[in-house]
Write a protein that holds these residues in place. Structure first.
Motif, mmCIF file in Angstrom:
data_model
loop_
_atom_site.group_PDB
_atom_site.id
_atom_site.type_symbol
_atom_site.label_atom_id
_atom_site.label_comp_id
_atom_site.label_asym_id
_atom_site.label_seq_id
_atom_site.Cartn_x
_atom_site.Cartn_y
_atom_site.Cartn_z
ATOM 1 N N GLY A 335 19.221 7.543 1.249
ATOM 2 C CA GLY A 335 17.932 7.917 0.679
ATOM 3 C C GLY A 335 17.569 7.201 -0.596
ATOM 4 N N GLN A 336 18.264 6.114 -0.944
ATOM 5 C CA GLN A 336 17.937 5.383 -2.167
ATOM 6 C C GLN A 336 16.760 4.433 -1.972
ATOM 7 O OE1 GLN A 336 21.392 4.016 -4.536
ATOM 8 N NE2 GLN A 336 22.678 4.962 -2.967
ATOM 9 N N VAL A 337 16.469 4.090 -0.725
ATOM 10 C CA VAL A 337 15.257 3.351 -0.376
ATOM 11 C C VAL A 337 14.634 4.067 0.820
ATOM 12 C CG1 VAL A 337 16.038 1.111 -1.263
ATOM 13 C CG2 VAL A 337 16.571 1.762 1.090
ATOM 14 N N PRO A 338 13.305 3.979 0.969
ATOM 15 C CA PRO A 338 12.626 4.798 1.992
ATOM 16 C C PRO A 338 12.509 4.121 3.356
ATOM 17 C CG PRO A 338 10.991 3.731 0.626
ATOM 18 C CD PRO A 338 12.336 3.295 0.086
ATOM 19 N N PHE A 339 13.520 3.354 3.764
ATOM 20 C CA PHE A 339 13.367 2.496 4.945
ATOM 21 C C PHE A 339 14.152 2.984 6.150
ATOM 22 C CE2 PHE A 339 11.761 -0.093 1.598
ATOM 23 C CZ PHE A 339 10.866 -0.963 2.187
ATOM 24 N N ALA A 340 14.196 4.293 6.392
ATOM 25 C CA ALA A 340 15.024 4.789 7.511
ATOM 26 C C ALA A 340 14.294 5.739 8.450
ATOM 27 C CB ALA A 340 16.274 5.465 6.937
ATOM 28 N N PRO A 341 13.153 5.342 9.051
ATOM 29 C CA PRO A 341 12.380 4.119 8.816
ATOM 30 C C PRO A 341 11.294 4.339 7.754
ATOM 31 C CG PRO A 341 11.563 5.216 10.762
ATOM 32 C CD PRO A 341 12.707 6.057 10.259
ATOM 33 N N TYR A 343 7.135 3.567 6.821
ATOM 34 C CA TYR A 343 5.896 3.518 7.601
ATOM 35 C C TYR A 343 4.745 2.801 6.888
ATOM 36 C CZ TYR A 343 8.106 6.800 10.790
ATOM 37 O OH TYR A 343 8.962 7.375 11.708
ATOM 38 N N GLY A 344 5.035 2.058 5.822
ATOM 39 C CA GLY A 344 3.968 1.444 5.037
ATOM 40 C C GLY A 344 3.371 0.198 5.660
ATOM 41 N N VAL A 395 -10.479 1.551 8.749
ATOM 42 C CA VAL A 395 -9.083 1.922 8.526
ATOM 43 C C VAL A 395 -8.587 1.181 7.294
ATOM 44 C CG1 VAL A 395 -6.747 1.794 9.476
ATOM 45 C CG2 VAL A 395 -8.667 2.425 10.950
ATOM 46 N N GLU A 396 -8.027 1.922 6.338
ATOM 47 C CA GLU A 396 -7.594 1.323 5.075
ATOM 48 C C GLU A 396 -6.214 1.851 4.676
ATOM 49 O OE1 GLU A 396 -11.111 2.703 4.521
ATOM 50 O OE2 GLU A 396 -10.273 4.699 4.771
ATOM 51 N N TYR A 397 -5.557 1.158 3.756
ATOM 52 C CA TYR A 397 -4.214 1.563 3.335
ATOM 53 C C TYR A 397 -4.173 1.913 1.857
ATOM 54 C CZ TYR A 397 -3.704 -3.305 1.609
ATOM 55 O OH TYR A 397 -3.872 -4.500 0.971
ATOM 56 N N TYR A 398 -3.162 2.703 1.523
ATOM 57 C CA TYR A 398 -2.914 3.106 0.136
ATOM 58 C C TYR A 398 -1.439 3.455 0.016
ATOM 59 C CZ TYR A 398 -3.379 5.542 -4.335
ATOM 60 O OH TYR A 398 -3.253 5.928 -5.655
ATOM 61 N N GLN A 399 -0.758 2.805 -0.913
ATOM 62 C CA GLN A 399 0.671 3.050 -1.093
ATOM 63 C C GLN A 399 0.911 4.387 -1.779
ATOM 64 O OE1 GLN A 399 2.602 0.295 -3.747
ATOM 65 N NE2 GLN A 399 4.529 1.424 -3.758
ATOM 66 N N GLU A 400 1.739 5.219 -1.159
ATOM 67 C CA GLU A 400 2.129 6.486 -1.762
ATOM 68 C C GLU A 400 3.580 6.487 -2.232
ATOM 69 O OE1 GLU A 400 1.164 9.217 1.404
ATOM 70 O OE2 GLU A 400 -0.821 9.598 0.565
ATOM 71 N N SER A 401 4.430 5.745 -1.561
ATOM 72 C CA SER A 401 5.850 5.723 -1.903
ATOM 73 C C SER A 401 6.088 4.913 -3.176
ATOM 74 C CB SER A 401 6.661 5.109 -0.764
ATOM 75 O OG SER A 401 8.014 4.964 -1.122
ATOM 76 N N SER A 402 6.905 5.454 -4.077
ATOM 77 C CA SER A 402 7.204 4.758 -5.330
ATOM 78 C C SER A 402 8.014 3.483 -5.093
ATOM 79 C CB SER A 402 7.971 5.680 -6.271
ATOM 80 O OG SER A 402 9.193 6.096 -5.674
ATOM 81 N N LYS A 403 8.730 3.403 -3.978
ATOM 82 C CA LYS A 403 9.508 2.204 -3.656
ATOM 83 C C LYS A 403 9.017 1.561 -2.365
ATOM 84 C CE LYS A 403 13.701 3.467 -6.170
ATOM 85 N NZ LYS A 403 15.172 3.659 -6.117
ATOM 86 N N GLY A 404 7.740 1.770 -2.092
ATOM 87 C CA GLY A 404 7.155 1.208 -0.888
ATOM 88 C C GLY A 404 6.482 -0.124 -1.154
ATOM 89 N N ILE A 405 5.609 -0.506 -0.241
ATOM 90 C CA ILE A 405 4.915 -1.786 -0.300
ATOM 91 C C ILE A 405 3.465 -1.541 -0.698
ATOM 92 C CG2 ILE A 405 4.198 -3.792 1.058
ATOM 93 C CD1 ILE A 405 6.638 -3.247 2.856
ATOM 94 N N ALA A 406 2.975 -2.342 -1.655
ATOM 95 C CA ALA A 406 1.616 -2.138 -2.153
ATOM 96 C C ALA A 406 0.580 -2.634 -1.154
ATOM 97 C CB ALA A 406 1.445 -2.829 -3.499
ATOM 98 N N ASN A 407 0.696 -3.890 -0.734
ATOM 99 C CA ASN A 407 -0.215 -4.445 0.267
ATOM 100 C C ASN A 407 0.416 -4.267 1.640
ATOM 101 O OD1 ASN A 407 -2.446 -5.283 -1.255
ATOM 102 N ND2 ASN A 407 -1.379 -7.131 -1.920
ATOM 103 N N GLN A 408 -0.257 -3.566 2.525
ATOM 104 C CA GLN A 408 0.375 -3.099 3.759
ATOM 105 C C GLN A 408 -0.195 -3.739 5.022
ATOM 106 O OE1 GLN A 408 0.481 1.209 3.605
ATOM 107 N NE2 GLN A 408 1.835 1.196 1.820
ATOM 108 N N GLY A 409 -0.835 -4.900 4.870
ATOM 109 C CA GLY A 409 -1.176 -5.717 6.023
ATOM 110 C C GLY A 409 -0.111 -6.774 6.223
ATOM 111 N N TRP A 410 -0.357 -7.736 7.114
ATOM 112 C CA TRP A 410 0.678 -8.736 7.364
ATOM 113 C C TRP A 410 0.868 -9.633 6.152
ATOM 114 C CZ3 TRP A 410 0.886 -14.009 7.398
ATOM 115 C CH2 TRP A 410 -0.308 -14.734 7.499
#
Length: 707
Positions: A335-341, A343-344, A395-410
């Motif tokens: 749980g130290q990174v949010p990648f399991a999986p 969704y950003g 359809v638009e994106y917005y980062q919520e995770s503190s350790k996620g990805i800011a720009n969430q397109g390709w």
């Protein structure tokens, strides 16, 4: 490439050109996002041998040829230069790494030397290898032991997982050291040879892989590649570079396939992204439809299995959302990174439905789509609710995770969505290509769900795309550029950069034929096309940088999606220009392999400039070779209605192309294209058709042979 990498299923090895893993590099033997071998160094009399050649062109086998340097002691020759030939041959099979050191004496006298091999395993998480600094304590190596038969270590992770590495060798060593070094004293008479084989086996929680005799393992591995080669679409042309590019792409796609329990699935790329992705894997599977539709089915089932279930800001997860990336290392599991999986990703969800729709049109396999309907309906709900935060129809994106990805397109780097004044766009951000994906998902799936009896859903989808099409034009079109903006920012202002993103719209039908032609022509204009491919950003835009990741570089997969749209819309001249550029670029890369990306300089330099940390091989770059063939054929299957249409062309310097055993509707199709002498027109001949579909060729009558 500055490294050598081989892979099979979920295990891969990355070394330098000498075949070594050294502490100052990111090399290693990796599985499940953890490094199970961090040191592998071969020495002759304590020194690194001299490199003669280093090749991993087969992907699953690497061969490194070396020799010795000249050595003298107290004025006497200890080892004459180039008297010893060393060949390191390694491959992976059954989650075991096999390495054989072959030694041959080419001198006229008996030679003696010490062959050393040093090992270590640090069990670094992939995030640590790539520079992430953890805030919490990590696990520890709890056991190291070594004897005449092998070397073994144990690591207990903070995630509660026991990880082990076991190394064995088939010759008794003369010296061993607990630190992880083994020494063999070798004596070779003239023209004599000797081999030593090492096996390296990672295990997780006591699940040990089975080690087979080396020759048996290699034969079975080679047989699996032969089966792959025999069962996929074959391509032959009078263009050697096109043939090599296609064959390389097919080989690379094979090595990037894994099975996580749902069928064949393409991981994103080597070395850093040998894991399930949403967007990358979905696009690679889409590219592979003309090669092996089973990959699309496995990918759809995998995505469905990990579809979002809850509102979880830490993971940027919402119900119905398709994942972005799944990691299984210590940091993700603890749980130290949010990648399991994690969704950003704003585009994975519509791309999931796009793949489902195109798979159905290509194969006619409506049973699979019927089984996925609950997941597809949840994906539509996500697009209409969580994906459209402000109910504006986009359809638009917005980062919520503190350790996620800011720009969430390709284009997910921090500087990829940039205003004309140089300011970065603020979220929520509606990307132009994502609206095209949503349109394509709904429009292409509507006739499929109608056939499955979901008439109300089909009617609703057609109503929704009509509304989206009307809103889209006014929101994104830039009259002064005669082009579409890359995005709308959080204030609903256009992000007025000219980029490659609108090229993806050509697949979707969301724009008119007139504006589609304007987009296609701009993509091959000098500011967007430097001779080797479409740039990610116009050289006239504020943020342009040919060395950047997303603001002026060339991405082959980005070109491939534009190509598919150009072909579908009939923009053959523009498509030919792009294909010719990609072929010219491929000639300059090792193994004629298109990398993940390369720099966006003009071809006046004389060669494409490599991007320093591009993945290679990379799935959607490899898939570009298949998309080129699809674009040339102009193929558009409608398997549920028993039809296939072809609108072919041949790019410059290609006058003949034969495509055999192309899978369509549960059967195959073989086609030969020939340029008519003295013209730009092309004659298409159907060599074989076991698909059961009627083939229509634009501009000519199809003469179809049936089995």
């Amino acid at each position: 490439m500055k490294y050598r990498v081989i892979k099979n299923n979920d295990l891969f090895l990355m070394t330098d050109h000498y075949g070594n893993i050294q502490g100052d590099l990111q090399g290693g033997l990796y599985t499940k996002d953890m490094r199970f071998l961090s040191k592998l160094e071969l020495t002759i009399n304590g020194k690194r041998p001299l490199l003669l050649s280093s090749a991993a062109d087969e992907n699953f086998v690497a061969r490194i040829r070396m020799t010795n340097e000249h050595e003298e002691e107290d004025g006497k020759v200890r080892l004459w230069r180039e008297s010893l030939e060393l060949i390191r041959e390694r491959f992976i099979y059954g989650d075991v790494l096999y390495e054989t050191i072959s030694m041959m004496n080419y001198s006229t006298k008996t030679i003696s030397f010490d062959l050393g091999m040093a090992f270590d395993a640090d069990y670094s998480d992939m995030f640590l290898v790539r520079g992430f600094q953890p805030a919490e304590e990590l696990g520890k190596v709890t056991e190291r032991k070594m004897d005449d038969n092998g070397w073994h270590t144990v690591y207990m992770g903070v995630d509660g997982v026991r990880r082990e590495t076991a190394i064995a060798w088939d010759s008794k060593p003369d010296q061993i050291a607990e630190s992880g070094k083994v020494l063999f004293q070798i004596n070779l008479e003239p023209a004599k040879a000797r081999q030593i084989t090492f096996t390296i086996s990672p295990s997780i929680d006591g699940n040990y892989p089975t080690t087979q005799p080396r020759e048996v393992a290699l034969q079975e591995l080679q047989a699996s590649y032969e089966r792959w080669g025999n069962n996929h679409t074959k391509v032959d042309s009078d263009s050697p570079v096109l043939n090599r590019l296609y064959d390389r792409g097919v080989q690379d796609l094979r090595v990037l396939l894994s099975d996580f329990g749902y069928g064949l699935f393409p991981v994103a790329g080597l070395p850093w992204y040998a894991v399930p992705f949403g967007r990358d894997s979905l696009i690679a599977a889409l590219q592979m439809l003309p090669l092996n539709p089973e990959v699309a089915r496995g990918t759809l089932k995998m995505m469905a299995a990990y579809q979002g279930d809850e509102l979880n800001p830490w993971k940027d997860e919402q119900p119905g959302k398709i994942m972005h990336e799944m990691r299984s290392g210590e940091l993700a599991r603890s749980g130290q990174v949010p990648f399991a999986p994690y969704y950003g990703s704003i585009d994975s969800t519509p791309l999931f439905v796009v793949l489902a729709a195109e798979y159905a049109h290509w194969t006619g396999d409506l049973d699979t789509i019927a089984g996925l309907m609950p997941n597809i309906e949840r994906a539509f709900t996500w697009m209409d609710q969580h994906g459209d935060r402000d109910n504006d129809g986009m359809v638009e994106y917005y980062q919520e995770s503190s350790k996620g990805i800011a720009n969430q397109g390709w284009k997910d780097s921090a500087d990829s969505v940039i205003h004309a004044n140089g300011e970065f766009a603020i979220a929520p951000i509606a990307l132009v290509e994502v609206q095209g994906y949503v349109y394509q998902a709904k429009s292409r799936l509507a006739p499929i769900v109608e056939k499955l009896g979901f008439e109300a859903l089909a009617k609703r989808l057609r109503e929704e795309i009509a509304l989206l099409k009307n809103k889209f034009e006014g929101a994104f079109w830039m009259p002064e550029e005669q082009f579409y903006a890359i995005a709308l920012d959080g204030n609903k202002e256009q992000v007025r950069s000219v980029t490659s993103n609108p090229g993806h719209l050509l697949m979707s039908d969301i724009i008119s034929a007139e504006r589609a032609q304007q987009v296609a022509q701009r993509l091959v204009a000098s500011d967007m096309f430097g001779g080797y491919g479409i740039r990610t950003m116009s050289s006239g835009s504020t943020g342009y940088n040919p060395m950047s990741y997303h603001d002026g570089s060339v991405w082959p997969h980005d070109n491939s999606l534009a190509l598919l749209g150009m072909s579908r819309m009939g923009f053959k001249e523009e498509a030919s220009t792009v294909i010719s550029g990609l072929l010219k670029a491929a000639e300059h890369f090792e193994y004629t392999r298109l990398p993940e990306l390369f720099c966006g300089y003009d071809d006046t330099i004389g060669y494409p400039v490599s991007y320093p940390v591009a993945c290679s091989p990379q799935a959607w770059a490899a898939g570009t070779s298949v998309s080129i063939i699809q674009a040339i054929l102009g193929i558009r299957p409608d398997a549920p209605n028993g039809k296939v249409s072809l609108d072919p062309f041949l790019p410059g310097n290609v006058n003949r192309l034969t495509v055999r055993d192309l899978p369509v509707a549960g059967g195959t199709l073989s086609v030969k294209l020939t340029r008519n002498t003295g013209t730009d027109t092309v004659h298409a001949e159907i060599l074989d058709n076991s698909s059961g579909c009627r083939v229509e060729i634009v501009g000519q009558t199809a003469e179809v042979q049936r089995n």
